[in-house]
Write an enzyme that holds these catalytic residues in place. Structure first.
Site, PDB file in Angstrom:
ATOM      1  N   LYS A  96      -3.196  -0.812   8.782  1.00  0.00           N
ATOM      2  CA  LYS A  96      -1.758  -1.110   8.877  1.00  0.00           C
ATOM      3  C   LYS A  96      -1.200  -0.821  10.277  1.00  0.00           C
ATOM      4  CE  LYS A  96      -0.834  -0.343   3.953  1.00  0.00           C
ATOM      5  NZ  LYS A  96       0.111   0.249   2.984  1.00  0.00           N
TER       6      LYS A  96
ATOM      7  N   HIS B 290      -4.604  -0.354   3.543  1.00  0.00           N
ATOM      8  CA  HIS B 290      -4.432  -0.948   2.214  1.00  0.00           C
ATOM      9  C   HIS B 290      -5.811  -1.323   1.702  1.00  0.00           C
ATOM     10  CE1 HIS B 290      -3.148  -3.610  -1.044  1.00  0.00           C
ATOM     11  NE2 HIS B 290      -4.074  -4.442  -0.604  1.00  0.00           N
TER      12      HIS B 290
ATOM     13  N   ASN C 147       0.946   4.335   5.552  1.00  0.00           N
ATOM     14  CA  ASN C 147      -0.175   5.134   5.036  1.00  0.00           C
ATOM     15  C   ASN C 147      -1.536   4.623   5.516  1.00  0.00           C
ATOM     16  OD1 ASN C 147      -0.197   2.844   3.478  1.00  0.00           O
ATOM     17  ND2 ASN C 147      -0.213   3.886   1.502  1.00  0.00           N
TER      18      ASN C 147
ATOM     19  N   ARG D  46      -6.249   8.316   4.535  1.00  0.00           N
ATOM     20  CA  ARG D  46      -4.794   8.504   4.502  1.00  0.00           C
ATOM     21  C   ARG D  46      -4.404   9.957   4.823  1.00  0.00           C
ATOM     22  NH1 ARG D  46      -3.961   4.531  -0.662  1.00  0.00           N
ATOM     23  NH2 ARG D  46      -3.255   2.682   0.473  1.00  0.00           N
TER      24      ARG D  46
ATOM     25  N   TYR E  23       2.632  -8.985  -0.777  1.00  0.00           N
ATOM     26  CA  TYR E  23       2.990  -7.876  -1.679  1.00  0.00           C
ATOM     27  C   TYR E  23       3.891  -8.347  -2.825  1.00  0.00           C
ATOM     28  CZ  TYR E  23       0.988  -4.122   1.229  1.00  0.00           C
ATOM     29  OH  TYR E  23       0.129  -3.265   1.887  1.00  0.00           O
TER      30      TYR E  23
ATOM     31  N   ARG F 134     -11.281   2.644  -2.185  1.00  0.00           N
ATOM     32  CA  ARG F 134     -10.107   3.408  -2.628  1.00  0.00           C
ATOM     33  C   ARG F 134     -10.368   4.918  -2.534  1.00  0.00           C
ATOM     34  NH1 ARG F 134      -6.116   0.515  -4.522  1.00  0.00           N
ATOM     35  NH2 ARG F 134      -5.280   2.002  -6.025  1.00  0.00           N
TER      36      ARG F 134
ATOM     37  N   PHE G 164      10.981   0.037  -2.896  1.00  0.00           N
ATOM     38  CA  PHE G 164      10.389   0.126  -1.556  1.00  0.00           C
ATOM     39  C   PHE G 164       9.986  -1.238  -0.988  1.00  0.00           C
ATOM     40  CE2 PHE G 164       7.020   0.923  -4.724  1.00  0.00           C
ATOM     41  CZ  PHE G 164       6.067  -0.012  -4.347  1.00  0.00           C
TER      42      PHE G 164
ATOM     43  N   GLU H  62      -6.385 -11.477  -2.724  1.00  0.00           N
ATOM     44  CA  GLU H  62      -6.014 -10.957  -1.398  1.00  0.00           C
ATOM     45  C   GLU H  62      -6.953 -11.483  -0.312  1.00  0.00           C
ATOM     46  OE1 GLU H  62      -4.007  -6.800  -3.034  1.00  0.00           O
ATOM     47  OE2 GLU H  62      -5.746  -6.690  -1.708  1.00  0.00           O
TER      48      GLU H  62
HETATM   49  P1  CMP Z   1      -0.570  -0.182  -0.476  1.00  0.00           P
HETATM   50  O1  CMP Z   1      -1.843   0.340  -1.016  1.00  0.00           O
HETATM   51  O2  CMP Z   1      -0.635  -1.104   0.683  1.00  0.00           O
HETATM   52  O3  CMP Z   1       0.225  -0.921  -1.668  1.00  0.00           O
HETATM   53  C1  CMP Z   1       1.627  -1.010  -1.689  1.00  0.00           C
HETATM   54  C2  CMP Z   1       2.288  -0.221  -0.614  1.00  0.00           C
HETATM   55  O4  CMP Z   1       3.660   0.060  -0.794  1.00  0.00           O
HETATM   56  C3  CMP Z   1       1.649   1.141  -0.541  1.00  0.00           C
HETATM   57  O5  CMP Z   1       0.331   1.054  -0.054  1.00  0.00           O
HETATM   58  C4  CMP Z   1       2.628   1.876   0.356  1.00  0.00           C
HETATM   59  O6  CMP Z   1       2.402   1.613   1.730  1.00  0.00           O
HETATM   60  C5  CMP Z   1       3.963   1.211  -0.006  1.00  0.00           C
HETATM   61  N1  CMP Z   1       4.879   2.121  -0.706  1.00  0.00           N
HETATM   62  C6  CMP Z   1       6.044   2.583  -0.213  1.00  0.00           C
HETATM   63  N2  CMP Z   1       6.650   3.363  -1.097  1.00  0.00           N
HETATM   64  C7  CMP Z   1       5.877   3.432  -2.185  1.00  0.00           C
HETATM   65  C8  CMP Z   1       5.971   4.104  -3.434  1.00  0.00           C
HETATM   66  N3  CMP Z   1       6.997   4.872  -3.752  1.00  0.00           N
HETATM   67  N4  CMP Z   1       4.958   3.929  -4.305  1.00  0.00           N
HETATM   68  C9  CMP Z   1       3.894   3.141  -4.009  1.00  0.00           C
HETATM   69  N5  CMP Z   1       3.747   2.465  -2.835  1.00  0.00           N
HETATM   70  C10 CMP Z   1       4.731   2.627  -1.929  1.00  0.00           C
END
Ligand code: CMP
Length: 144
Positions: free
Chosen positions: A11, A117, A114, A104, A51, A87, A59, A128
């Site tokens: 990211k 992904h 974070n 992370r 997304y 993961r 969010f 994806e």
């Molecule tokens: P990712 O695994 O890319 O999938 C969705 C993304 O939404 C997640 O990582 C975070 O970067 C973002 N995100 C922001 N806020 C939240 C939240 N409260 N819960 C889950 N994902 C979040």
């Protein structure tokens, strides 16, 4: 254990911190191979489509803004149990809750920024991967 493919994104926060190499090293040292890769920058609209499953969540708008805020490195990883393994290497979504030693925990800034992904299921991995790559851009190490 099945050989799987999964989508990985480094990211904007991690690209900006110049830790692409450290993240890919972790994948390779744990048996995952990079079989496709490109750097790109999403528009907010493209981030929104990627997304789409999160549309409507509190969010979502911030996430789309953030994911289009700078370049990202998009990869297809291949290996045994690639989806779950990726993961595990990433750690929990919130870096504060991620196990020590995970990507992370080491590189994430916040629950949004974070670092990485990774696809969460075979169905989403297929969707994806197809969002970013055509089949001719993926160079399997396990081809028959
Ligand atoms: P990712 O695994 O890319 O999938 C969705 C993304 O939404 C997640 O990582 C975070 O970067 C973002 N995100 C922001 N806020 C939240 C939240 N409260 N819960 C889950 N994902 C979040």
């Amino acid at each position: 254990m099945p050989v799987q493919r999964t989508l990985s994104i480094i990211k904007p926060d991690a690209v900006a911190k110049n830790v692409i190499g450290d993240i890919i090293r972790r994948f390779e040292e744990n048996g995952l191979a990079v079989v496709a890769a490109k750097m790109t920058r999403l528009t907010p609209e493209e981030a929104g489509r990627f997304y789409a499953v999160h549309r409507g969540k509190p969010f979502y708008e911030d996430l789309c803004r953030y994911m289009s805020s700078g370049p990202i490195l998009v990869m297809v990883l291949e290996g045994k149990n690639a989806i779950a393994l990726n993961r595990k290497l990433m750690g929990a979504t919130d870096p504060k809750k991620a196990e020590p030693g995970t990507i992370r925990a080491d590189h994430g800034e916040s629950i949004e920024a974070n670092a990485v992904h990774g696809s969460d299921s075979e169905e989403n991995a297929a969707k994806e991967i197809a969002f970013f790559f055509g089949e001719v851009e993926i160079h399997s190490r396990n081809a028959a």
